[in-house]
Design a protein around this motif. Structure first.
Motif, short mmCIF file in Angstrom:
data_model
loop_
_atom_site.label_atom_id
_atom_site.label_comp_id
_atom_site.label_asym_id
_atom_site.label_seq_id
_atom_site.Cartn_x
_atom_site.Cartn_y
_atom_site.Cartn_z
N ASP A 90 0.99 -1.59 -0.08
CA ASP A 90 -0.13 -0.15 0.13
C ASP A 90 0.24 1.10 -0.17
O ASP A 90 1.02 1.99 -0.91
N HIS A 94 0.66 4.47 -2.35
CA HIS A 94 0.37 5.47 -2.03
C HIS A 94 1.27 6.65 -2.02
O HIS A 94 0.74 7.79 -2.42
N SER A 95 2.20 6.34 -2.30
CA SER A 95 3.45 7.27 -2.02
C SER A 95 3.42 7.34 -3.80
O SER A 95 3.77 9.05 -4.42
N LYS A 97 1.04 7.86 -5.32
CA LYS A 97 -0.32 9.51 -5.53
C LYS A 97 -0.11 10.03 -4.43
O LYS A 97 -0.52 11.62 -5.48
#
Length: 175
Positions: A90, A94-95, A97
């Motif tokens: 995840d 997330h990084s 995004k």
């Protein structure tokens, strides 16, 4: 348990696959790279896929059949789907995004605030480069070739495979 997985899409079918997966209530994420385009004196921002032909999906393989995803229009296959599927951390998604959002905000605030493009020395094929801006910031790659007057192709390793990405020339520097 729900996790992120990487899907290989048919050429230029990322959006189609994303729409058809959304109809099946499967969360998707298509990382894009904003690119300024000037046409007829008007400048606009167009968002191109960061990883052409790839799409992240978030689902539980025990709840949704893998064959259902493979048969979705626009989808070719799930990467790493053999006996046991390979989930993506995840934190990686997330990084990506967060870096995509920062780049888009910087581009919308002012295109003049991006790193200078006039003072950059010429790069040599095979030279090591470092991303100084964008979603790959602080990662290193190998310069492959110029692509137009403001973009270039960079080779770098991600998920154990060497990939080629096209990035703005101003977002890299020689190491």
């Amino acid at each position: 348990m729900k996790s992120w997985y990487l899907v290989y899409c048919k050429p230029r079918s990322e959006t189609r696959a994303q729409q058809n997966l959304a109809l099946q209530q499967i969360e998707t994420y298509l990382p894009t790279l904003p690119q300024q385009i000037t046409k007829s004196g008007k400048t606009s921002v167009k968002r191109l896929p960061l990883f052409p032909c790839y799409l992240f999906i978030y689902f539980d393989p025990l709840e949704i059949s893998v064959s259902k995803i493979h048969s979705t229009r626009g989808v070719s296959r799930i990467i790493g789907c053999r006996e046991e599927m390979t989930a993506i951390d995840d934190a990686i998604v997330h990084s990506i995004k967060m870096r995509e959002a920062k780049l888009l905000n910087a581009l919308q605030l002012s295109s003049d605030e991006l790193p200078g493009e006039n003072d950059e020395p010429a790069l040599v094929v095979g030279e090591k480069v470092k991303f100084i801006d964008g979603p790959f910031k602080d990662l290193e790659g190998i310069f492959e070739e110029e692509s137009g007057d403001k973009r270039c192709h960079i080779l770098f390793e991600i998920m154990g495979q060497q990939k080629k990405v096209s990035v703005p020339r101003v977002s890299i520097k020689a190491v």
